[in-house]
Design an enzyme around this catalytic site. Structure first.
Site, PDB file in Angstrom:
ATOM      1  N   GLU A   1      -1.069  -6.921  10.648  1.00 49.79           N
ATOM      2  CA  GLU A   1      -0.512  -5.712  10.021  1.00 49.79           C
ATOM      3  C   GLU A   1      -1.006  -4.457  10.742  1.00 49.79           C
ATOM      4  OE1 GLU A   1      -2.085  -3.097   6.969  1.00 49.79           O
ATOM      5  OE2 GLU A   1      -1.104  -4.439   5.529  1.00 49.79           O
TER       6      GLU A   1
ATOM      7  N   SER B   1      -6.189  -4.821   4.942  1.00 51.92           N
ATOM      8  CA  SER B   1      -5.633  -6.143   5.283  1.00 51.92           C
ATOM      9  C   SER B   1      -5.330  -6.184   6.778  1.00 51.92           C
ATOM     10  CB  SER B   1      -4.325  -6.394   4.535  1.00 51.92           C
ATOM     11  OG  SER B   1      -4.525  -6.347   3.149  1.00 51.92           O
TER      12      SER B   1
ATOM     13  N   ARG C   1       5.636  -3.486   4.422  1.00 53.46           N
ATOM     14  CA  ARG C   1       4.740  -2.986   5.497  1.00 53.46           C
ATOM     15  C   ARG C   1       5.538  -2.674   6.771  1.00 53.46           C
ATOM     16  NH1 ARG C   1       2.076  -3.112   1.477  1.00 53.46           N
ATOM     17  NH2 ARG C   1      -0.103  -3.686   1.290  1.00 53.46           N
TER      18      ARG C   1
HETATM   19  P1  FAD Z   1      -3.553   5.827  11.321  1.00 61.17           P
HETATM   20  O1  FAD Z   1      -4.406   4.617  11.290  1.00 61.17           O
HETATM   21  O2  FAD Z   1      -4.160   7.061  11.861  1.00 61.17           O
HETATM   22  O3  FAD Z   1      -2.195   5.541  12.027  1.00 61.17           O
HETATM   23  C1  FAD Z   1      -1.453   4.375  11.736  1.00 61.17           C
HETATM   24  C2  FAD Z   1      -0.188   4.356  12.603  1.00 61.17           C
HETATM   25  O4  FAD Z   1       0.672   5.431  12.237  1.00 61.17           O
HETATM   26  C3  FAD Z   1      -0.479   4.568  14.099  1.00 61.17           C
HETATM   27  O5  FAD Z   1       0.474   3.822  14.817  1.00 61.17           O
HETATM   28  C4  FAD Z   1      -0.257   6.061  14.291  1.00 61.17           C
HETATM   29  O6  FAD Z   1       0.113   6.388  15.615  1.00 61.17           O
HETATM   30  C5  FAD Z   1       0.883   6.325  13.320  1.00 61.17           C
HETATM   31  N1  FAD Z   1       0.863   7.680  12.747  1.00 61.17           N
HETATM   32  C6  FAD Z   1      -0.097   8.197  11.928  1.00 61.17           C
HETATM   33  N2  FAD Z   1       0.257   9.426  11.533  1.00 61.17           N
HETATM   34  C7  FAD Z   1       1.438   9.704  12.115  1.00 61.17           C
HETATM   35  C8  FAD Z   1       2.318  10.842  12.096  1.00 61.17           C
HETATM   36  N3  FAD Z   1       2.044  11.922  11.389  1.00 61.17           N
HETATM   37  N4  FAD Z   1       3.467  10.778  12.813  1.00 61.17           N
HETATM   38  C9  FAD Z   1       3.763   9.672  13.547  1.00 61.17           C
HETATM   39  N5  FAD Z   1       2.981   8.580  13.605  1.00 61.17           N
HETATM   40  C10 FAD Z   1       1.833   8.594  12.890  1.00 61.17           C
HETATM   41  N6  FAD Z   1      -2.360   0.018   3.407  1.00 61.17           N
HETATM   42  C11 FAD Z   1      -1.505  -0.298   2.420  1.00 61.17           C
HETATM   43  O7  FAD Z   1      -0.287  -0.247   2.620  1.00 61.17           O
HETATM   44  N7  FAD Z   1      -1.922  -0.689   1.199  1.00 61.17           N
HETATM   45  C12 FAD Z   1      -3.237  -0.783   0.887  1.00 61.17           C
HETATM   46  O8  FAD Z   1      -3.593  -1.138  -0.226  1.00 61.17           O
HETATM   47  C13 FAD Z   1      -4.185  -0.455   1.902  1.00 61.17           C
HETATM   48  N8  FAD Z   1      -5.510  -0.568   1.665  1.00 61.17           N
HETATM   49  C14 FAD Z   1      -6.407  -0.265   2.632  1.00 61.17           C
HETATM   50  C15 FAD Z   1      -7.772  -0.371   2.353  1.00 61.17           C
HETATM   51  C16 FAD Z   1      -8.715  -0.057   3.307  1.00 61.17           C
HETATM   52  C17 FAD Z   1     -10.195  -0.182   2.969  1.00 61.17           C
HETATM   53  C18 FAD Z   1      -8.300   0.383   4.588  1.00 61.17           C
HETATM   54  C19 FAD Z   1      -9.330   0.776   5.621  1.00 61.17           C
HETATM   55  C20 FAD Z   1      -6.946   0.473   4.890  1.00 61.17           C
HETATM   56  C21 FAD Z   1      -5.982   0.148   3.912  1.00 61.17           C
HETATM   57  N9  FAD Z   1      -4.605   0.231   4.168  1.00 61.17           N
HETATM   58  C22 FAD Z   1      -3.702  -0.059   3.172  1.00 61.17           C
HETATM   59  C23 FAD Z   1      -4.112   0.619   5.487  1.00 61.17           C
HETATM   60  C24 FAD Z   1      -4.064   2.156   5.717  1.00 61.17           C
HETATM   61  O9  FAD Z   1      -4.833   2.824   4.764  1.00 61.17           O
HETATM   62  C25 FAD Z   1      -2.643   2.683   5.663  1.00 61.17           C
HETATM   63  O10 FAD Z   1      -1.832   2.041   6.615  1.00 61.17           O
HETATM   64  C26 FAD Z   1      -2.580   4.195   5.896  1.00 61.17           C
HETATM   65  O11 FAD Z   1      -1.279   4.677   5.644  1.00 61.17           O
HETATM   66  C27 FAD Z   1      -2.966   4.575   7.327  1.00 61.17           C
HETATM   67  O12 FAD Z   1      -3.067   5.981   7.395  1.00 61.17           O
HETATM   68  P2  FAD Z   1      -3.809   6.698   8.586  1.00 61.17           P
HETATM   69  O13 FAD Z   1      -3.564   8.139   8.455  1.00 61.17           O
HETATM   70  O14 FAD Z   1      -5.233   6.271   8.632  1.00 61.17           O
HETATM   71  O15 FAD Z   1      -3.030   6.105   9.821  1.00 61.17           O
HETATM   72  N1  EPU Z   2      -6.893 -14.409  -2.403  1.00 64.35           N
HETATM   73  C1  EPU Z   2      -7.739 -15.469  -2.162  1.00 64.35           C
HETATM   74  N2  EPU Z   2      -8.796 -15.254  -1.322  1.00 64.35           N
HETATM   75  C2  EPU Z   2      -9.046 -14.039  -0.749  1.00 64.35           C
HETATM   76  C3  EPU Z   2      -8.152 -12.969  -0.993  1.00 64.35           C
HETATM   77  C4  EPU Z   2      -7.070 -13.181  -1.833  1.00 64.35           C
HETATM   78  O1  EPU Z   2      -7.557 -16.580  -2.654  1.00 64.35           O
HETATM   79  O2  EPU Z   2     -10.040 -13.936  -0.032  1.00 64.35           O
HETATM   80  C5  EPU Z   2      -5.767 -14.614  -3.339  1.00 64.35           C
HETATM   81  C6  EPU Z   2      -6.004 -13.851  -4.654  1.00 64.35           C
HETATM   82  O3  EPU Z   2      -6.777 -14.610  -5.546  1.00 64.35           O
HETATM   83  C7  EPU Z   2      -4.600 -13.642  -5.156  1.00 64.35           C
HETATM   84  C8  EPU Z   2      -3.805 -13.471  -3.856  1.00 64.35           C
HETATM   85  O4  EPU Z   2      -4.590 -14.051  -2.812  1.00 64.35           O
HETATM   86  O5  EPU Z   2      -4.138 -14.782  -5.811  1.00 64.35           O
HETATM   87  C9  EPU Z   2      -3.475 -12.019  -3.551  1.00 64.35           C
HETATM   88  O6  EPU Z   2      -4.684 -11.275  -3.457  1.00 64.35           O
HETATM   89  P1  EPU Z   2      -4.783  -9.704  -3.761  1.00 64.35           P
HETATM   90  O7  EPU Z   2      -4.160  -9.407  -5.091  1.00 64.35           O
HETATM   91  O8  EPU Z   2      -6.191  -9.294  -3.525  1.00 64.35           O
HETATM   92  O9  EPU Z   2      -3.837  -9.027  -2.715  1.00 64.35           O
HETATM   93  P2  EPU Z   2      -3.603  -9.304  -1.175  1.00 64.35           P
HETATM   94  O10 EPU Z   2      -2.317 -10.030  -1.012  1.00 64.35           O
HETATM   95  O11 EPU Z   2      -4.805  -9.919  -0.557  1.00 64.35           O
HETATM   96  C10 EPU Z   2      -2.209  -7.124  -0.915  1.00 64.35           C
HETATM   97  C11 EPU Z   2      -2.065  -6.054   0.121  1.00 64.35           C
HETATM   98  C12 EPU Z   2      -3.148  -5.008  -0.049  1.00 64.35           C
HETATM   99  C13 EPU Z   2      -3.011  -4.391  -1.448  1.00 64.35           C
HETATM  100  C14 EPU Z   2      -3.160  -5.527  -2.476  1.00 64.35           C
HETATM  101  C15 EPU Z   2      -2.929  -5.028  -3.890  1.00 64.35           C
HETATM  102  C16 EPU Z   2      -0.982  -6.977   2.075  1.00 64.35           C
HETATM  103  C17 EPU Z   2      -1.128  -7.454   3.472  1.00 64.35           C
HETATM  104  N3  EPU Z   2      -2.107  -6.616   1.458  1.00 64.35           N
HETATM  105  O12 EPU Z   2      -3.437  -7.797  -0.657  1.00 64.35           O
HETATM  106  O13 EPU Z   2      -2.937  -3.981   0.930  1.00 64.35           O
HETATM  107  O14 EPU Z   2      -4.002  -3.426  -1.669  1.00 64.35           O
HETATM  108  O15 EPU Z   2      -2.180  -6.544  -2.213  1.00 64.35           O
HETATM  109  O16 EPU Z   2      -1.577  -4.763  -4.072  1.00 64.35           O
HETATM  110  O17 EPU Z   2       0.128  -6.941   1.557  1.00 64.35           O
HETATM  111  C18 EPU Z   2      -3.486  -3.309   3.151  1.00 64.35           C
HETATM  112  O18 EPU Z   2      -2.281  -3.378   3.397  1.00 64.35           O
HETATM  113  O19 EPU Z   2      -4.342  -2.929   3.990  1.00 64.35           O
HETATM  114  C19 EPU Z   2      -3.967  -3.692   1.809  1.00 64.35           C
HETATM  115  C20 EPU Z   2      -5.253  -3.706   1.470  1.00 64.35           C
END
Ligand code: FAD
Ligand code: EPU
Length: 335
Positions: free
Chosen positions: A331, A235, A161
């Protein structure tokens, strides 16, 4: 068109209502330069989908929403291609386009909200894959010189991240396009346990990249709140990477505490598990709280302020520190 005093509620997935002094979208580099020239002394914020930001106050400056489009395939060899996408493309649509083209590498990253341009910012990751695994290069506009610079994977300094754009080069570049090296001979990654079991549920023995994508979509939809229905930014905290000794101490009391390999001498703990153990899961404070299915996700049920979400996150950090001696790091980008 540049608007003044723009409400940003529709431009961040937390659904927080704050105002930006000035706001515009750009779909070309000329439009980007023009908007910046109008407000040369103002603070600048580039927004993609707004899915990884928390606004805690009005933004006194210029917000520019990236809408640069583009999808280009080049350098095709027997088993690999380079795919270049405009930074304003919607990430999930881009992933689906690659799958439709039979190109493997991004399927585990299906359904992550946001734009292509933000994907390198925090080296997005899910289900055993991070973009660094398939990243080729990116082009970015250097705000102070007006030059376009190309970054390879090494110069992006990707980590968990993390990237150079969140640290040393924060606020210095606008990412314009990102290129990925994808494969036409898929090397499927089903190592993340939940994918295996989901494929089994779906009755699939020999998965395609489309099957993996569908499995990931099903898993994500079952536990992550849809921002169109409940405000959130995924997250809220990173999973903490701590000394092995800290993990050993926690395992004495909680033998089932999930933990994963990290760099030598360290392990990664599951922040969601720590937060759940501390009693926060599903907790609601007025109009916001901790999601009932995923304790790592803070939610706005409607009308919460960014400050309220921030205060809740501070209370969680203090509580995890007191219970486990582990410090959680946010994050989400705080503004
Ligand atoms: P924004 O929120 O618009 O911007 C994020 C940051 O990047 C800001 O600081 C912004 O200034 C900068 N930025 C954006 N675009 C540019 C650009 N073109 N040039 C320079 N700076 C820029 N993330 C994960 O890694 N894994 C996940 O599984 C994951 N799951 C998610 C689930 C949900 C339901 C949600 C709501 C979010 C999740 N995220 C996850 C976080 C998010 O989706 C990612 O970080 C995504 O890349 C953000 O994209 P955005 O375009 O919305 O960025
Ligand atoms: N867990 C709990 N309770 C909860 C949530 C999770 O006990 O409420 C336990 C799960 O049972 C599991 C462990 O925590 O043993 C990990 O959970 P999970 O697989 O759901 O993944 P996570 O660590 O909670 C991370 C990323 C997610 C990504 C998933 C899948 C980070 C900060 N988050 O979540 O990314 O989608 O793994 O790879 O690394 C994001 O960055 O926004 C994001 C959603």
């Amino acid at each position: 068109m540049i608007s003044n005093n723009q409400d940003l509620k529709a431009y961040n997935t937390f659904g927080i209502s704050v105002s930006a002094s000035h706001f515009a979208s750009f779909s070309t580099i000329e439009e980007l330069k023009y908007a910046i020239q109008q407000f040369p002394n103002e603070e600048l914020l580039i927004l993609g989908g707004g899915s990884n930001v928390l606004f805690t106050k009005d933004f006194k400056g210029l917000v520019l929403r990236n809408e640069i489009k583009g999808f280009e395939i080049s350098d095709r060899t027997v088993d690999s291609v380079i795919v270049k996408a405009g930074a304003g493309e919607v990430w999930h649509e881009f992933v689906l386009n690659c799958i439709d083209e039979g190109l493997a590498g991004l399927e585990n990253l299906s359904l992550i909200p946001g734009s292509v341009g933000a994907s390198p910012m925090q080296n997005i990751g899910a289900y055993g894959v991070e973009i660094k695994d398939v990243f080729h290069s990116l082009e970015a506009y250097h705000l102070s010189s007006g030059e376009i610079h190309t970054f390879d994977a090494k110069s992006c300094e990707f980590g968990y991240r993390e990237s150079v754009f969140k640290r040393k080069l924060k606020g210095q570049y606008v990412i314009l396009s990102v290129s990925f090296k994808l494969s036409s001979n898929p090397n499927l990654n089903t190592s993340y346990g939940a994918i295996e079991s989901e494929l089994k549920n779906m009755g699939i023995e020999h998965p395609t990249i489309k099957d993996i994508s569908n499995a990931v979509i099903a898993i994500r939809s079952s536990k992550l709140p849809n921002p169109k229905e409940i405000g959130n930014a995924g997250s809220f905290f990173k999973n903490p990477v701590v000394d092995e000794t800290v993990v050993a101490e926690i395992l004495k009391t909680y033998p089932d505490a999930p933990n994963y390999p990290a760099e030598p001498g360290k392990r990664k703990l599951a922040a969601g598990w720590l937060i759940e153990q501390a009693g926060w899961k599903g907790k609601t404070v007025e109009n916001h709280g901790v999601h009932k299915l995923q304790a790592l996700v803070l939610v706005n049920y409607g009308g919460a302020t960014g400050q309220q979400i921030w205060d809740l996150s501070s209370a969680i950090i203090a509580s995890i520190e007191a219970k486990f001696g582990v410090t959680l790091e946010r994050e989400v980008n705080i503004l």
